[in-house]
Design a protein around this motif. Structure first.
Motif, PDB file in Angstrom:
ATOM      1  N   ALA A  63      13.942  -2.309   4.323  1.00  0.00           N
ATOM      2  CA  ALA A  63      13.404  -1.947   5.630  1.00  0.00           C
ATOM      3  C   ALA A  63      11.897  -2.158   5.624  1.00  0.00           C
ATOM      4  CB  ALA A  63      13.751  -0.508   5.969  1.00  0.00           C
ATOM      5  N   VAL A  64      11.511  -3.418   5.725  1.00  0.00           N
ATOM      6  CA  VAL A  64      10.105  -3.820   5.699  1.00  0.00           C
ATOM      7  C   VAL A  64       9.904  -4.930   6.718  1.00  0.00           C
ATOM      8  CG1 VAL A  64       9.707  -3.207   3.279  1.00  0.00           C
ATOM      9  CG2 VAL A  64      10.569  -5.485   3.859  1.00  0.00           C
ATOM     10  N   SER A  65       8.674  -5.111   7.141  1.00  0.00           N
ATOM     11  CA  SER A  65       8.326  -6.246   7.986  1.00  0.00           C
ATOM     12  C   SER A  65       8.536  -7.548   7.212  1.00  0.00           C
ATOM     13  CB  SER A  65       6.858  -6.133   8.410  1.00  0.00           C
ATOM     14  OG  SER A  65       6.346  -7.390   8.812  1.00  0.00           O
ATOM     15  N   PRO A  66       8.825  -8.651   7.915  1.00  0.00           N
ATOM     16  CA  PRO A  66       8.943  -9.936   7.205  1.00  0.00           C
ATOM     17  C   PRO A  66       7.608 -10.479   6.710  1.00  0.00           C
ATOM     18  CG  PRO A  66       9.228 -10.236   9.573  1.00  0.00           C
ATOM     19  CD  PRO A  66       9.186  -8.756   9.330  1.00  0.00           C
ATOM     20  N   HIS A  67       6.503  -9.760   7.006  1.00  0.00           N
ATOM     21  CA  HIS A  67       5.186 -10.272   6.629  1.00  0.00           C
ATOM     22  C   HIS A  67       4.398  -9.230   5.829  1.00  0.00           C
ATOM     23  CE1 HIS A  67       5.983 -13.671   9.191  1.00  0.00           C
ATOM     24  NE2 HIS A  67       6.135 -12.896  10.240  1.00  0.00           N
ATOM     25  N   PRO A  68       4.684  -9.096   4.524  1.00  0.00           N
ATOM     26  CA  PRO A  68       3.872  -8.205   3.696  1.00  0.00           C
ATOM     27  C   PRO A  68       2.456  -8.753   3.567  1.00  0.00           C
ATOM     28  CG  PRO A  68       5.318  -9.524   2.315  1.00  0.00           C
ATOM     29  CD  PRO A  68       5.714  -9.804   3.735  1.00  0.00           C
ATOM     30  N   LEU A  69       1.521  -7.855   3.317  1.00  0.00           N
ATOM     31  CA  LEU A  69       0.111  -8.230   3.233  1.00  0.00           C
ATOM     32  C   LEU A  69      -0.506  -7.655   1.966  1.00  0.00           C
ATOM     33  CD1 LEU A  69      -0.873  -7.253   6.878  1.00  0.00           C
ATOM     34  CD2 LEU A  69      -0.603  -9.584   6.056  1.00  0.00           C
ATOM     35  N   ARG A  70      -1.550  -8.296   1.509  1.00  0.00           N
ATOM     36  CA  ARG A  70      -2.331  -7.684   0.428  1.00  0.00           C
ATOM     37  C   ARG A  70      -3.110  -6.500   0.998  1.00  0.00           C
ATOM     38  NH1 ARG A  70      -1.937 -10.678  -4.135  1.00  0.00           N
ATOM     39  NH2 ARG A  70      -1.473 -12.914  -3.916  1.00  0.00           N
ATOM     40  N   ASN A  71      -3.399  -5.543   0.144  1.00  0.00           N
ATOM     41  CA  ASN A  71      -4.066  -4.332   0.602  1.00  0.00           C
ATOM     42  C   ASN A  71      -5.380  -4.634   1.321  1.00  0.00           C
ATOM     43  OD1 ASN A  71      -6.328  -2.125  -0.459  1.00  0.00           O
ATOM     44  ND2 ASN A  71      -4.480  -1.217   0.415  1.00  0.00           N
ATOM     45  N   ALA A  72      -6.142  -5.623   0.844  1.00  0.00           N
ATOM     46  CA  ALA A  72      -7.409  -5.967   1.491  1.00  0.00           C
ATOM     47  C   ALA A  72      -7.172  -6.488   2.914  1.00  0.00           C
ATOM     48  CB  ALA A  72      -8.162  -7.007   0.668  1.00  0.00           C
ATOM     49  N   GLU A  73      -6.092  -7.264   3.111  1.00  0.00           N
ATOM     50  CA  GLU A  73      -5.759  -7.744   4.450  1.00  0.00           C
ATOM     51  C   GLU A  73      -5.342  -6.591   5.342  1.00  0.00           C
ATOM     52  OE1 GLU A  73      -3.604 -11.854   4.369  1.00  0.00           O
ATOM     53  OE2 GLU A  73      -2.906 -10.717   2.625  1.00  0.00           O
ATOM     54  N   TYR A  74      -4.534  -5.699   4.796  1.00  0.00           N
ATOM     55  CA  TYR A  74      -4.093  -4.533   5.558  1.00  0.00           C
ATOM     56  C   TYR A  74      -5.289  -3.726   6.064  1.00  0.00           C
ATOM     57  CZ  TYR A  74      -2.022  -0.035   6.706  1.00  0.00           C
ATOM     58  OH  TYR A  74      -1.674   1.122   7.369  1.00  0.00           O
ATOM     59  N   THR A  75      -6.226  -3.424   5.179  1.00  0.00           N
ATOM     60  CA  THR A  75      -7.367  -2.600   5.569  1.00  0.00           C
ATOM     61  C   THR A  75      -8.256  -3.314   6.583  1.00  0.00           C
ATOM     62  OG1 THR A  75      -8.561  -3.351   3.599  1.00  0.00           O
ATOM     63  CG2 THR A  75      -7.375  -1.281   3.437  1.00  0.00           C
ATOM     64  N   ASP A  76      -8.406  -4.625   6.455  1.00  0.00           N
ATOM     65  CA  ASP A  76      -9.199  -5.372   7.431  1.00  0.00           C
ATOM     66  C   ASP A  76      -8.568  -5.302   8.820  1.00  0.00           C
ATOM     67  OD1 ASP A  76     -11.131  -6.091   5.625  1.00  0.00           O
ATOM     68  OD2 ASP A  76     -10.348  -8.105   5.264  1.00  0.00           O
TER      69      ASP A  76
END
Length: 453
Positions: free
Chosen positions: A364-377
């Motif tokens: 149960a996750v989005s099809p587009h995981p991100l790196r933590n730095a991308e998430y915070t940006d």
């Protein structure tokens, strides 16, 4: 001053009106960023009353005016307690116009001196929720036309509150399994250590969400509580489901199954279990559902990513920090963040209940995981703040301990929803920015008309 908000939804007018009249509608329509908590839902949109709590000791009561009620066309609510004096009055008329076929115009007309700019985000959210929920119920009915009776543990938590409201607005009956005294026809007492023989009588499906929060320092006591609240209660409930003959057992699980650090490996449901405390707990938690599967029950293990809602989880902690321009990446920011919007998560549970093609583990996750730095940006950008202050490694370790920091704050899993993709599941918010804008009141008003007069 009058303010109106209008949009067209793809559903017949009778169904749109019925959705508003069912239990849970006000939960689905209340924006999660507002400091409001529903205390009592109106028994009827014709003449009932809904009560909310604001700050401690302050309540808001909305009374439905029977003089404004017209079946399938209109209902009206009026605020009759604080902050009516401060607002100068509030009368909200909900109107529905049949545009023929499966199209309905939904219009909110509000008589209040409150400026439109302060209300716009709320109504953009409400109209998006309405359209998306009606679409979810449409595809669910195509898979299973008959309504279900669903027993839910953990119904008062973040996920349980949203899910039970989604189910009831879709016409399903929800029975809350509670550990305190049952207070109505829709509740049953559940002893996790000794579930009653008749606990699941007349139940079609079970959604098992209950479990001790993993947040906190990983002391031996806390780790024991995490395990004990999941493994044995799940096994006993699964045995009861098998004995009763329910159709579906949807059990919460977590992407912690894959371990805290799998690097850049793409993790589908076929990936092996990882190492570490949480991976072990989740593996045992999932194994505890086997009595249901062995008894012929379709079992779905919902491996949940990081849930995006300001009402709970990581975002609840991050939002005030980022709003104050104090947020930033954790450590190097290279670790993967596999996330899921709260409404996409409830859709996944709905599909687990109605789609016979799903069984076993489901990411149960989005099809587009991100790196933590991308998430915070992205989070900082949605809040119009910089993300300049990285969180040093010692910060989470002070709060969670070394093991807890490694398992939670510093963990990275690149998880993808392969099982959902295989059945053609569509996400409301496949992108993080869209999901955050929706739950934080920053969405753009696409398809929503606004008027002031």
């Amino acid at each position: 001053m009058g303010i109106s908000f209008s949009s067209v939804v793809d559903a017949p007018v009778d169904e749109v009106f019925a959705w508003h009249a069912r239990p849970g509608a006000v939960v689905r329509l209340t924006p999660p960023w507002l400091p409001m908590k529903l205390k009592r839902e109106a028994a009827s949109i014709r003449d009932g009353r809904a009560e909310f709590s604001l700050v401690p000791g302050v309540r808001l009561v909305a009374r439905h005016d029977p003089r404004g009620y017209v079946e399938s066309e209109r209902f009206v609510d009026v605020l009759e307690t604080f902050p009516v004096g401060a607002l100068g009055g509030w009368r909200h008329c909900h109107e529905f116009t049949d545009l023929g076929g499966t199209r309905t115009r939904a219009t909110d007309r509000v008589d209040t001196p409150v400026p439109e700019r302060l209300l716009r985000a709320m109504f953009v959210y409400r109209h998006r929720q309405l359209a998306d929920d009606l679409a979810a119920h449409a595809w669910a009915r195509a898979l299973r036309p008959e309504p279900m009776t669903v027993a839910v543990t953990g119904s008062s938590g973040l996920i349980g509150t949203a899910l039970t409201a989604l189910l009831t607005t879709g016409g399903h009956r929800v029975i809350r399994l509670v550990r305190g005294r049952a207070r109505g026809w829709d509740e049953r007492f559940w002893n996790p250590e000794r579930p009653a023989a008749d606990l699941l009588d007349d139940v079609d499906a079970v959604v098992h969400l209950a479990g001790e929060s993993i947040a906190g320092r990983f002391t031996e006591e806390h780790k024991r509580e995490i395990r004990d609240s999941r493994v044995t209660p799940t096994r006993l409930l699964a045995e009861r489901a098998a004995a009763t003959g329910v159709e579906v057992f949807a059990c919460a699980s977590a992407i912690g199954f894959y371990g805290p650090d799998r690097g850049d490996e793409v993790l589908t449901e076929h990936a092996a279990a990882g190492d570490g405390f949480l991976a072990g707990v989740v593996a045992d938690w999932e194994a505890a559902t086997e009595p249901a599967a062995e008894g012929g029950v379709r079992v779905v293990r919902v491996r949940t990513g990081i849930v995006q809602s300001p009402n709970g989880g990581a975002l609840r902690l991050q939002r005030p920090l980022f709003s104050a321009a104090l947020g930033g990446r954790i450590g190097s920011g290279r670790q993967w963040t596999s996330w899921i919007g709260i409404d996409d998560l409830t859709d996944i549970y709905l599909r687990a209940l109605v789609d016979s093609r799903l069984s076993g583990p489901v990411n149960a996750v989005s099809p587009h995981p991100l790196r933590n730095a991308e998430y915070t940006d992205i989070l900082a950008g949605v809040l119009h703040r910089p993300a300049l202050i990285p969180v040093p490694a010692f910060g989470p370790r002070l709060l969670l301990g070394r093991e807890g920091a490694a398992e939670i704050a510093e963990a990275g899993q690149r998880v993808v929803p392969a099982a959902l993709a295989a059945v053609g599941h569509r996400f409301r918010f496949p992108s993080l920015e869209g999901a955050l804008r929706h739950v934080l009141g920053k969405a753009r008003a696409v398809g929503v008309g606004v008027g002031v007069g």
